[in-house]
Design an enzyme around this catalytic site. Structure first.
Site, PDB file in Angstrom:
ATOM      1  N   ASP A 195      -3.892   2.795  -0.902  1.00  0.00           N
ATOM      2  CA  ASP A 195      -5.228   2.789  -1.506  1.00  0.00           C
ATOM      3  C   ASP A 195      -5.367   1.527  -2.372  1.00  0.00           C
ATOM      4  O   ASP A 195      -4.442   1.162  -3.105  1.00  0.00           O
ATOM      5  CB  ASP A 195      -5.362   4.063  -2.360  1.00  0.00           C
ATOM      6  CG  ASP A 195      -6.782   4.298  -2.852  1.00  0.00           C
ATOM      7  OD1 ASP A 195      -7.725   3.732  -2.262  1.00  0.00           O
ATOM      8  OD2 ASP A 195      -6.935   5.061  -3.830  1.00  0.00           O
ATOM      9  N   ASN A 207     -11.997  10.018  -1.525  1.00  0.00           N
ATOM     10  CA  ASN A 207     -10.862   9.705  -2.393  1.00  0.00           C
ATOM     11  C   ASN A 207     -10.975  10.499  -3.688  1.00  0.00           C
ATOM     12  O   ASN A 207     -12.058  10.561  -4.294  1.00  0.00           O
ATOM     13  CB  ASN A 207     -10.833   8.211  -2.715  1.00  0.00           C
ATOM     14  CG  ASN A 207     -10.298   7.402  -1.558  1.00  0.00           C
ATOM     15  OD1 ASN A 207     -10.263   7.876  -0.435  1.00  0.00           O
ATOM     16  ND2 ASN A 207      -9.885   6.189  -1.833  1.00  0.00           N
TER      17      ASN A 207
END
Ligand code: 13P
Length: 393
Positions: A82, A231
């Site tokens: 990420d 997310n």
């Protein structure tokens, strides 16, 4: 085995109208909680490691645990970098076992963002690994993750999004439609008209950063408009911290493990809530059935060395090979070995682990490999056999 191809996983979610959580993990408690929740809910999940969190743990060690957890899990999982900050970050993440990566150049102007992302896509795709790019900017407002994303929100333009995907070749796009990283201050207004326009134009899985704090209604509307990955971190972190504070109050003299008691369970409960709300719960069997498994490949070379090569020469060759071949994108590990038995038909071996099948070709063609293989190894190696093996599980 339940590591699955992340393009297949998110395309499945996009097609069937649900979203997979990209849950950022910062410790074993998070990792076990997320995997446990995925198994209990029979849901796919993305084990996400954010580069901005690397100050809190050793990425290489965390990846070893994450890969091991994914391998033994019964739910379909992917492992994702990420907010990767550079090409080197992406390469390292793939080498350590990520089968999806984000390169975050969202603070740059369009042209530089597109160029940086395009380079990451070229490298990652040569390894068979999909890439998430971000266009527009999801800022942070409050909470431990907010300071990592300073500045103001910039909304994604649907027109630019079309050009960006075309120029970069990203597989998934993180869009900015009003969410923020970290805790919310007030209720965010999400721009669903914009999101719908982006979805209609792109028709690829869209990603929302800053999932914490949105209402059930907002989540449903995001998923309805093409969001296939959400997310999520701050809510997990805050839930864990609240539990630790309760533990500290209940037993002020408690040690480390007593402070952490129950943390895994509360994180797991919040992850489960998300999986049910976002529509991933109950999908595991379908995903495992319809998505390609993500399999590493072992590139095996057995060989003998020319008669005039002594053991020191052999050792120097192996050291050079280990050092250089490990730098080729998609190489997970280079093992050089000598036969234990004197009478073995082959005295030496290389075991080179590739991230996936695509690396067979890209490794062969890579200048670093060619230079070593043609210039250094083949002239002195005899009786070579070379076979690529995929795991049978
Ligand atoms: P939150 O911390 O707001 O849930 O966002 C997480 C995120 O977007 C990580 O990339």
């Amino acid at each position: 085995m339940p590591l699955v191809n992340m393009v297949d996983m998110l395309n499945h979610a996009h097609r069937h109208g649900y979203a997979v959580g990209g849950f950022d993990l910062v410790s074993l408690d998070f990792l076990e909680a997320i995997v446990g929740a995925a198994e209990r809910c029979s849901a796919p999940a993305i084990l996400s490691l954010a580069e901005s969190h690397f100050e809190h743990y050793d990425f290489e060690l965390a990846m070893a645990a994450t890969v091991a957890a994914a391998r033994r899990a019964s739910a379909p999982l992917a492992i994702h970098l990420d907010h990767g900050a550079s090409l080197d970050s992406v390469k390292r993440a793939i080498a350590l076992g990520c089968n999806g990566v984000m390169v975050d150049a969202s603070t740059l102007a369009f042209a530089e963002n597109a160029e940086t992302t395009r380079a990451a896509v070229a490298m990652a795709h040569a390894c068979g690994v999909p890439v998430e790019g971000e266009l527009g900017y999801v800022a942070g407002v409050e909470g431990e993750d907010a300071e990592k994303h300073p500045g103001e929100v910039i909304y994604t333009s649907p027109e630019e999004a079309g050009a960006y995907v075309e120029q970069t070749g990203v597989d998934f796009l993180a869009v900015s439609v009003g969410t923020v990283h970290g805790r919310l201050r007030g209720a965010p207004q999400l721009d669903f008209v914009r999101l719908r326009q982006i979805n209609e134009r792109l028709r690829i899985p869209l990603v929302i950063h800053g999932g914490t704090g949105l209402t059930d209604e907002q989540f449903r509307a995001l998923v309805k408009n093409g969001v296939a990955k959400i997310n999520y971190y701050t809510a997990l972190s805050d839930t864990a911290a609240a539990r630790i504070r309760e533990n500290a109050q209940a037993a002020p003299g408690g040690g480390y493990t007593s402070l952490l008691r129950g943390v895994r369970e509360v994180i797991g409960a919040e992850v489960e809530r998300c999986m049910k709300l976002w529509g991933g719960a109950g999908r595991a069997a379908q995903v495992l059935d319809e998505c390609r498994a993500w399999r590493e490949v072992e590139h095996v070379i057995l060989y003998n060395l020319r008669q005039d090569m002594n053991e020191d020469d052999a050792r120097a060759l192996m050291t050079q090979g280990r050092d250089t071949l490990a730098t080729v994108p998609g190489v997970r590990r280079v093992f050089s070995g000598r036969a234990v038995q004197d009478q073995a038909p082959y005295r030496y071996c290389w075991l080179i682990r590739f991230a996936g099948e695509n690396v067979i070709e890209s490794y062969r063609a890579h200048p670093t490999h060619r230079q070593f293989a043609d210039g250094r190894f083949r002239p002195v190696a005899q009786d070579r056999v070379s076979v690529d093996f995929e795991a049978v599980e």
